[in-house]
Design a protein around this motif. Sequence first.
Motif, PDB file in Angstrom:
ATOM      1  N   GLY A 186       0.805  -1.212   0.000  1.00  0.00           N
ATOM      2  CA  GLY A 186       0.000   0.000   0.000  1.00  0.00           C
ATOM      3  C   GLY A 186       0.839   1.264   0.000  1.00  0.00           C
ATOM      4  N   GLY A 187       0.152   2.404   0.016  1.00  0.00           N
ATOM      5  CA  GLY A 187       0.813   3.685  -0.127  1.00  0.00           C
ATOM      6  C   GLY A 187       1.369   4.240   1.169  1.00  0.00           C
ATOM      7  N   THR A 188       2.323   5.152   1.023  1.00  0.00           N
ATOM      8  CA  THR A 188       2.853   5.863   2.175  1.00  0.00           C
ATOM      9  C   THR A 188       1.730   6.691   2.806  1.00  0.00           C
ATOM     10  OG1 THR A 188       3.540   7.663   0.730  1.00  0.00           O
ATOM     11  CG2 THR A 188       5.175   5.996   1.240  1.00  0.00           C
ATOM     12  N   PRO A 189       1.838   7.040   4.080  1.00  0.00           N
ATOM     13  CA  PRO A 189       0.790   7.843   4.720  1.00  0.00           C
ATOM     14  C   PRO A 189       0.559   9.147   3.967  1.00  0.00           C
ATOM     15  CG  PRO A 189       2.288   6.970   6.368  1.00  0.00           C
ATOM     16  CD  PRO A 189       2.903   6.671   5.034  1.00  0.00           C
ATOM     17  N   PRO A 190      -0.698   9.576   3.832  1.00  0.00           N
ATOM     18  CA  PRO A 190      -0.974  10.834   3.120  1.00  0.00           C
ATOM     19  C   PRO A 190      -0.264  12.010   3.785  1.00  0.00           C
ATOM     20  CG  PRO A 190      -2.996   9.581   3.483  1.00  0.00           C
ATOM     21  CD  PRO A 190      -1.922   8.900   4.276  1.00  0.00           C
ATOM     22  N   ASP A 191       0.560  12.710   3.016  1.00  0.00           N
ATOM     23  CA  ASP A 191       1.293  13.842   3.576  1.00  0.00           C
ATOM     24  C   ASP A 191       1.467  14.955   2.543  1.00  0.00           C
ATOM     25  OD1 ASP A 191       3.136  12.759   1.857  1.00  0.00           O
ATOM     26  OD2 ASP A 191       4.581  12.184   3.395  1.00  0.00           O
ATOM     27  N   HIS A 192       0.619  14.933   1.499  1.00  0.00           N
ATOM     28  CA  HIS A 192       0.573  15.985   0.483  1.00  0.00           C
ATOM     29  C   HIS A 192       1.771  15.969  -0.462  1.00  0.00           C
ATOM     30  CE1 HIS A 192      -2.766  17.479   2.791  1.00  0.00           C
ATOM     31  NE2 HIS A 192      -2.003  17.644   3.851  1.00  0.00           N
ATOM     32  N   ARG A 193       2.649  14.967  -0.359  1.00  0.00           N
ATOM     33  CA  ARG A 193       3.761  14.910  -1.306  1.00  0.00           C
ATOM     34  C   ARG A 193       3.321  14.333  -2.641  1.00  0.00           C
ATOM     35  NH1 ARG A 193       8.409  11.535   0.791  1.00  0.00           N
ATOM     36  NH2 ARG A 193       6.722  10.308   1.722  1.00  0.00           N
ATOM     37  N   HIS A 208       5.937  -3.932  -7.879  1.00  0.00           N
ATOM     38  CA  HIS A 208       6.933  -2.923  -8.224  1.00  0.00           C
ATOM     39  C   HIS A 208       7.087  -2.027  -7.000  1.00  0.00           C
ATOM     40  CE1 HIS A 208       3.077  -1.121  -9.205  1.00  0.00           C
ATOM     41  NE2 HIS A 208       3.618   0.073  -9.423  1.00  0.00           N
ATOM     42  N   LEU A 209       7.939  -1.029  -7.082  1.00  0.00           N
ATOM     43  CA  LEU A 209       8.305  -0.271  -5.889  1.00  0.00           C
ATOM     44  C   LEU A 209       7.815   1.177  -5.907  1.00  0.00           C
ATOM     45  CD1 LEU A 209      11.968  -1.561  -5.349  1.00  0.00           C
ATOM     46  CD2 LEU A 209       9.898  -2.231  -4.085  1.00  0.00           C
ATOM     47  N   HIS A 210       6.824   1.490  -6.706  1.00  0.00           N
ATOM     48  CA  HIS A 210       6.263   2.833  -6.670  1.00  0.00           C
ATOM     49  C   HIS A 210       5.645   3.109  -5.296  1.00  0.00           C
ATOM     50  CE1 HIS A 210       5.838   3.326 -11.339  1.00  0.00           C
ATOM     51  NE2 HIS A 210       7.089   3.317 -10.923  1.00  0.00           N
ATOM     52  N   TRP A 211       5.571   4.385  -4.939  1.00  0.00           N
ATOM     53  CA  TRP A 211       5.204   4.787  -3.583  1.00  0.00           C
ATOM     54  C   TRP A 211       3.857   4.240  -3.133  1.00  0.00           C
ATOM     55  CZ3 TRP A 211       0.768   7.353  -2.322  1.00  0.00           C
ATOM     56  CH2 TRP A 211       0.047   7.932  -3.368  1.00  0.00           C
ATOM     57  N   ASP A 212       2.916   4.044  -4.084  1.00  0.00           N
ATOM     58  CA  ASP A 212       1.572   3.600  -3.701  1.00  0.00           C
ATOM     59  C   ASP A 212       1.463   2.083  -3.585  1.00  0.00           C
ATOM     60  OD1 ASP A 212       1.989   3.655  -6.515  1.00  0.00           O
ATOM     61  OD2 ASP A 212      -0.163   3.622  -6.904  1.00  0.00           O
ATOM     62  N   HIS A 213       2.572   1.379  -3.801  1.00  0.00           N
ATOM     63  CA  HIS A 213       2.589  -0.077  -3.667  1.00  0.00           C
ATOM     64  C   HIS A 213       3.597  -0.557  -2.631  1.00  0.00           C
ATOM     65  CE1 HIS A 213       0.079  -1.159  -7.254  1.00  0.00           C
ATOM     66  NE2 HIS A 213       0.376   0.106  -7.533  1.00  0.00           N
ATOM     67  N   ALA A 214       4.498   0.310  -2.218  1.00  0.00           N
ATOM     68  CA  ALA A 214       5.602  -0.119  -1.344  1.00  0.00           C
ATOM     69  C   ALA A 214       5.799   0.834  -0.173  1.00  0.00           C
ATOM     70  CB  ALA A 214       6.893  -0.220  -2.163  1.00  0.00           C
ATOM     71  N   GLY A 215       4.708   1.416   0.312  1.00  0.00           N
ATOM     72  CA  GLY A 215       4.834   2.442   1.326  1.00  0.00           C
ATOM     73  C   GLY A 215       4.770   1.990   2.764  1.00  0.00           C
ATOM     74  N   ASN A 216       4.512   0.691   3.001  1.00  0.00           N
ATOM     75  CA  ASN A 216       4.336   0.213   4.371  1.00  0.00           C
ATOM     76  C   ASN A 216       5.137  -1.050   4.657  1.00  0.00           C
ATOM     77  OD1 ASN A 216       2.001   2.067   5.353  1.00  0.00           O
ATOM     78  ND2 ASN A 216       1.334   1.319   3.357  1.00  0.00           N
ATOM     79  N   ASN A 217       6.292  -1.158   4.027  1.00  0.00           N
ATOM     80  CA  ASN A 217       7.123  -2.344   4.219  1.00  0.00           C
ATOM     81  C   ASN A 217       7.502  -2.553   5.680  1.00  0.00           C
ATOM     82  OD1 ASN A 217       6.973  -2.308   1.455  1.00  0.00           O
ATOM     83  ND2 ASN A 217       9.164  -2.135   1.084  1.00  0.00           N
ATOM     84  N   HIS A 218       7.607  -1.458   6.416  1.00  0.00           N
ATOM     85  CA  HIS A 218       8.034  -1.542   7.818  1.00  0.00           C
ATOM     86  C   HIS A 218       7.051  -2.294   8.700  1.00  0.00           C
ATOM     87  CE1 HIS A 218       5.263   1.853   7.648  1.00  0.00           C
ATOM     88  NE2 HIS A 218       5.074   1.686   8.949  1.00  0.00           N
ATOM     89  N   LEU A 219       5.833  -2.474   8.222  1.00  0.00           N
ATOM     90  CA  LEU A 219       4.825  -3.158   9.036  1.00  0.00           C
ATOM     91  C   LEU A 219       5.071  -4.656   9.138  1.00  0.00           C
ATOM     92  CD1 LEU A 219       1.529  -1.458   7.772  1.00  0.00           C
ATOM     93  CD2 LEU A 219       2.782  -0.997   9.900  1.00  0.00           C
ATOM     94  N   PHE A 220       5.975  -5.194   8.314  1.00  0.00           N
ATOM     95  CA  PHE A 220       6.149  -6.645   8.206  1.00  0.00           C
ATOM     96  C   PHE A 220       7.590  -7.027   8.556  1.00  0.00           C
ATOM     97  CE2 PHE A 220       2.985  -5.059   5.194  1.00  0.00           C
ATOM     98  CZ  PHE A 220       1.852  -5.698   5.695  1.00  0.00           C
ATOM     99  N   PRO A 221       7.938  -6.951   9.829  1.00  0.00           N
ATOM    100  CA  PRO A 221       9.344  -7.109  10.241  1.00  0.00           C
ATOM    101  C   PRO A 221       9.889  -8.513  10.069  1.00  0.00           C
ATOM    102  CG  PRO A 221       7.911  -7.030  12.163  1.00  0.00           C
ATOM    103  CD  PRO A 221       7.049  -6.694  10.981  1.00  0.00           C
ATOM    104  N   ASN A 222       9.012  -9.521   9.965  1.00  0.00           N
ATOM    105  CA  ASN A 222       9.478 -10.908   9.888  1.00  0.00           C
ATOM    106  C   ASN A 222       9.395 -11.487   8.474  1.00  0.00           C
ATOM    107  OD1 ASN A 222       9.904 -10.982  12.736  1.00  0.00           O
ATOM    108  ND2 ASN A 222       7.696 -11.268  13.014  1.00  0.00           N
ATOM    109  N   VAL A 245      11.788   5.482   1.957  1.00  0.00           N
ATOM    110  CA  VAL A 245      11.004   4.373   2.493  1.00  0.00           C
ATOM    111  C   VAL A 245      11.484   3.037   1.937  1.00  0.00           C
ATOM    112  CG1 VAL A 245       8.702   3.338   2.574  1.00  0.00           C
ATOM    113  CG2 VAL A 245       8.981   5.800   2.940  1.00  0.00           C
ATOM    114  N   ILE A 246      11.531   2.914   0.613  1.00  0.00           N
ATOM    115  CA  ILE A 246      11.745   1.593   0.016  1.00  0.00           C
ATOM    116  C   ILE A 246      13.166   1.087   0.183  1.00  0.00           C
ATOM    117  CG2 ILE A 246       9.856   1.809  -1.610  1.00  0.00           C
ATOM    118  CD1 ILE A 246      11.845   2.528  -3.774  1.00  0.00           C
TER     119      ILE A 246
END
Length: 254
Positions: free
Chosen positions: A52-59, A92-106, A135-136
């Motif tokens: 999913g996407g990075t948190p909405p922050d107007h970027r 792929h690694l665009h911001w709206d597909h790779a924005g929450n990788n940190h949620l899956f530490p294992n 992020v990515i």
Amino acid sequence: MGNFTIYPLHVGDLNRQKSNLAYMREPGVKIDFPLICWYLTDGTHKVMVDTGGTPPDHRWQPHTRTPEQEPSRALERLGVHPEEITDVIMTHLHWDHAGNNHLFPNARFHVQRTELEEARNPPVKLFAGSYDKEVILQTDYTILDGDSQIMEGIRVITTPGHSLGSQSVVVDTREGPYILAGDLIGLYECCEHDPMLVNGIHIDLREYYQSLEKVMAIGGKILPGHDYKVFQHPAYPPESEGKDSDCSGGKTNR
């Protein structure tokens, strides 16, 4: 053969020109698109496709995400905690597909080498803003070089065109293969049209159409990357009978 069930997770919304996902269709007309990631399980394995996407922050272009659309909340409604995910496959690694990788530490993160190289140094600078490097590039990836078997019942095929290293995920289910096409096929409309419609963001049109032919040759049911119609069922294959939206049927020339 695996026997996976696929759950689409609605993790945000974008407002963009329709031609962004269906090239040259209705230019200037803006519509909403969902951000989607996917949870796959066969009862043993717990796999994500995209985060999913990075948190909405107007970027980025107009992008919203409600508390209920937080990826962790969407998973927990299925009784799954992010820490339980063992594998994440990146289309792929665009911001709206790779924005929450940190949620899956294992999890092990699977990406094509060419995609990671493009993210680090985009050859087409116009699309450099599609990658959120801060992020990515914090993720430790398992590098893939071409079509690869991830596990029994899940494989990836290279489908460049939208980006150099885009890949689609072929998932074996009780009803045969389903294909998570990422942004290769953003809307059902794209593959129902003849000729098929490409994404407005594309890096190589010849490769793009070769990738579309490669996906269609599999003969599976396609789940596009940004279409609200995928939420007509909570899971795939659907439990209820009836006709689904389906790219494998006849095409129309409109």
